[in-house]
Write an enzyme that holds these catalytic residues in place. Sequence first.
Site, PDB file in Angstrom:
ATOM      1  N   ARG A  78      -8.518  -0.439   4.618  1.00 20.40           N
ATOM      2  CA  ARG A  78      -7.652   0.500   3.875  1.00 20.40           C
ATOM      3  C   ARG A  78      -6.516  -0.234   3.190  1.00 20.40           C
ATOM      4  O   ARG A  78      -5.675   0.110   2.551  1.00 20.40           O
ATOM      5  CB  ARG A  78      -7.710   2.012   4.431  1.00 20.40           C
ATOM      6  N   ARG A  82      -0.677  15.049  13.055  1.00 21.13           N
ATOM      7  CA  ARG A  82      -0.347  14.177  11.652  1.00 21.13           C
ATOM      8  C   ARG A  82      -0.510  15.566  10.931  1.00 21.13           C
ATOM      9  O   ARG A  82      -1.308  15.601   9.386  1.00 21.13           O
ATOM     10  CB  ARG A  82      -1.049  13.110  11.097  1.00 21.13           C
ATOM     11  N   CYS A  84      -5.848   8.152   9.070  1.00 21.46           N
ATOM     12  CA  CYS A  84      -6.424   7.568  10.161  1.00 21.46           C
ATOM     13  C   CYS A  84      -6.425   7.840  11.606  1.00 21.46           C
ATOM     14  O   CYS A  84      -5.435   9.665  11.056  1.00 21.46           O
ATOM     15  CB  CYS A  84      -5.310   6.292  10.539  1.00 21.46           C
ATOM     16  N   LYS A  87       0.587  -0.742  -0.185  1.00 21.90           N
ATOM     17  CA  LYS A  87      -0.243   0.097   0.395  1.00 21.90           C
ATOM     18  C   LYS A  87       0.533   0.890  -0.111  1.00 21.90           C
ATOM     19  O   LYS A  87       0.523   2.380  -1.307  1.00 21.90           O
ATOM     20  CB  LYS A  87      -1.099   0.059   1.016  1.00 21.90           C
ATOM     21  N   ASN A  88       2.135   0.872   1.017  1.00 22.99           N
ATOM     22  CA  ASN A  88       2.365   2.957   1.459  1.00 22.99           C
ATOM     23  C   ASN A  88       3.825   2.750  -0.003  1.00 22.99           C
ATOM     24  O   ASN A  88       3.770   3.899  -0.340  1.00 22.99           O
ATOM     25  CB  ASN A  88       2.939   2.764   2.341  1.00 22.99           C
ATOM     26  N   ASP A 103       3.928   1.118  12.187  1.00 23.01           N
ATOM     27  CA  ASP A 103       2.875   0.485  11.290  1.00 23.01           C
ATOM     28  C   ASP A 103       2.788  -1.021  12.264  1.00 23.01           C
ATOM     29  O   ASP A 103       1.416  -1.746  12.115  1.00 23.01           O
ATOM     30  CB  ASP A 103       2.714   0.165  10.334  1.00 23.01           C
TER      31      ASP A 103
HETATM   32  C1  UD1 Z   1       4.323   7.246   5.863  1.00 22.74           C
HETATM   33  C2  UD1 Z   1       3.006   5.870   6.236  1.00 22.74           C
HETATM   34  C3  UD1 Z   1       2.176   5.128   6.951  1.00 22.74           C
HETATM   35  C4  UD1 Z   1       3.187   5.149   8.392  1.00 22.74           C
HETATM   36  C5  UD1 Z   1       4.885   6.195   8.821  1.00 22.74           C
HETATM   37  C6  UD1 Z   1       5.515   6.455   9.731  1.00 22.74           C
HETATM   38  C7  UD1 Z   1       1.970   5.973   3.717  1.00 22.74           C
HETATM   39  C8  UD1 Z   1       1.073   6.187   2.947  1.00 22.74           C
HETATM   40  N1  UD1 Z   1       1.501   5.814   5.645  1.00 22.74           N
HETATM   41  O1  UD1 Z   1       3.001   8.239   6.718  1.00 22.74           O
HETATM   42  O2  UD1 Z   1       1.553   3.572   7.389  1.00 22.74           O
HETATM   43  O3  UD1 Z   1       3.234   4.728   9.761  1.00 22.74           O
HETATM   44  O4  UD1 Z   1       5.004   6.500   6.819  1.00 22.74           O
HETATM   45  O5  UD1 Z   1       6.029   5.234   9.173  1.00 22.74           O
HETATM   46  O6  UD1 Z   1       2.952   5.403   3.134  1.00 22.74           O
HETATM   47  N2  UD1 Z   1       4.697  15.443  10.661  1.00 22.74           N
HETATM   48  C9  UD1 Z   1       4.577  16.656  11.209  1.00 22.74           C
HETATM   49  N3  UD1 Z   1       4.994  16.744   9.485  1.00 22.74           N
HETATM   50  C10 UD1 Z   1       4.608  16.971   9.043  1.00 22.74           C
HETATM   51  C11 UD1 Z   1       4.921  15.535   8.209  1.00 22.74           C
HETATM   52  C12 UD1 Z   1       5.137  14.385   9.370  1.00 22.74           C
HETATM   53  O7  UD1 Z   1       4.859  16.783  12.040  1.00 22.74           O
HETATM   54  O8  UD1 Z   1       4.858  17.994   7.715  1.00 22.74           O
HETATM   55  C13 UD1 Z   1       5.496  13.899  12.113  1.00 22.74           C
HETATM   56  C14 UD1 Z   1       3.459  13.547  11.543  1.00 22.74           C
HETATM   57  O9  UD1 Z   1       2.524  14.035  12.536  1.00 22.74           O
HETATM   58  C15 UD1 Z   1       3.969  11.543  12.266  1.00 22.74           C
HETATM   59  C16 UD1 Z   1       5.555  11.539  11.760  1.00 22.74           C
HETATM   60  O10 UD1 Z   1       5.821  13.263  11.473  1.00 22.74           O
HETATM   61  O11 UD1 Z   1       4.183  12.382  13.430  1.00 22.74           O
HETATM   62  C17 UD1 Z   1       5.480  11.063  11.087  1.00 22.74           C
HETATM   63  O12 UD1 Z   1       4.766  11.429   9.424  1.00 22.74           O
HETATM   64  P1  UD1 Z   1       5.110  10.495   8.091  1.00 22.74           P
HETATM   65  O13 UD1 Z   1       6.318  10.251   8.737  1.00 22.74           O
HETATM   66  O14 UD1 Z   1       5.124  11.502   7.109  1.00 22.74           O
HETATM   67  O15 UD1 Z   1       4.062   9.975   7.836  1.00 22.74           O
HETATM   68  P2  UD1 Z   1       2.992   9.261   6.954  1.00 22.74           P
HETATM   69  O16 UD1 Z   1       3.592   9.739   5.703  1.00 22.74           O
HETATM   70  O17 UD1 Z   1       1.915  10.291   7.295  1.00 22.74           O
END
Ligand code: UD1
Length: 416
Positions: free
Chosen positions: A397, A121, A116, A22-23, A305
């Site tokens: 999902r 986030r 989620c 998925k990711n 995850d």
């Molecule tokens: C992706 C994965 C998700 C996984 C996560 C961490 C996908 C579709 N989803 O989510 O399954 O759990 O990586 O391995 O690939 N953050 C900020 N500001 C930002 C971006 C992120 O504060 O602009 C924080 C988030 O709130 C979170 C942390 O950074 O606490 C990690 O987020 P991120 O690595 O961006 O995860 P996703 O890309 O959302």
Amino acid sequence: MDSIHIYGGNLLKGETRVQGSKNAVLPILAATLLIRGTCVIKNCPRIADVYHMQNLLQELGCMVHWAGSTVTVDAAQVNDNRMSGESVTRMRSSIMLLGAMLGRMGEAVMSYPGGCVIGKRPIDIHLLALRNMGVEITEEDQMFTARALHLQGTQLSLPFPSVGATENVLLAAVLAEGTTVLENAAKEPEIEALCGFLAMAGADISGTGSSRLVIRGVKELHEVKYTVPADRIVAGTYLTAAMAAGGSIFLEQAPAGHLAALFKAVKEMGGSITINKEGIGIDILHRLKSLPYLKTEVYDGFPTDLQSPMMAVMALAEGQSVIEENIFENRFRVVGDLGKMGADIETVKNKAYIRGVEKLSGCTVEAEELRGGAALVVAGLAAEGRTVIKNRHFIERGYENICRDLRDLGADISIG
Ligand code: UD1
């Protein structure tokens, strides 16, 4: 009914094939927008998040066609730059379309993405990185507009190695003017998959797999055929299912190279893993020991995850385990329902203290998000009696057909 029914207690036994990731596929689908032609993507999981991405691509003007697990995206005509509505607000990874649309059209208008319910986030790191590349961002109501007459390569260190922000920089940088040097980039295998797809299409990226990515902008990308790698989180979930329920299973095509942190935990708890070129096997022949301390980290640490499914395993292990969640806030929502099944878990801030019990009992529980829902399935497989998990749609999902796969492994599980 939107539920899953499990009669727990079967030892797991057998083989199943692991679906595409998925990711990995979500940012790759977004990347097809950068290619003025047709891309063929094999081994796509048929899951709700992929269908949301399909809807968004179609709204922008792409033609998307499924044949089995192969998706063909024709992005020759992209005639809209507005992304709003349910597909954006329900799926956080719709934010990937921002970098891709900037690369394709120089402008995108979108609502704030959802996903989620696991903490705040925010998308501040995405926006900071894109601003560095010359993107202007203005906000109005629940929408924001991102605009760049010329996307410029930049030198930037991310304040945190966000997976999504790294993917957005890659998507914006491959067609930008000049070179982008991204430090403190995320190193998750799904980033490597995106880099692999973009490189096949003619992008110039070096440092793949490291925390320093160098992207030299090229004039255009060309059509590609690509196969999505197997989903390490789905594979990991099924390994935790065996850890909780016991037995011996084999996961065909499971990506052994990407699960080292889980294997370490399995071994420490007393399970045994075998790896060969066809996939991964696990043998759980007796009750597992607790794991004194497990913390979630960015890759190649223990993945957030798999934290909830692992909590279901620890609920039944002998002794006390502790989990420290370091990636997302609010990722202990499943604790209440595991407690309803008889687990003894207490949380204090980002730590969970799990005292292993000898048995869990089936009852009616409710999935509140994707991986917490998967944890309830893991617990239900091990519990005595019948477990009904409501809100199956959260699990769908990310899992193409969790009931079929677990039935292949000997579980008594069906949709209800
Ligand atoms: C992706 C994965 C998700 C996984 C996560 C961490 C996908 C579709 N989803 O989510 O399954 O759990 O990586 O391995 O690939 N953050 C900020 N500001 C930002 C971006 C992120 O504060 O602009 C924080 C988030 O709130 C979170 C942390 O950074 O606490 C990690 O987020 P991120 O690595 O961006 O995860 P996703 O890309 O959302």
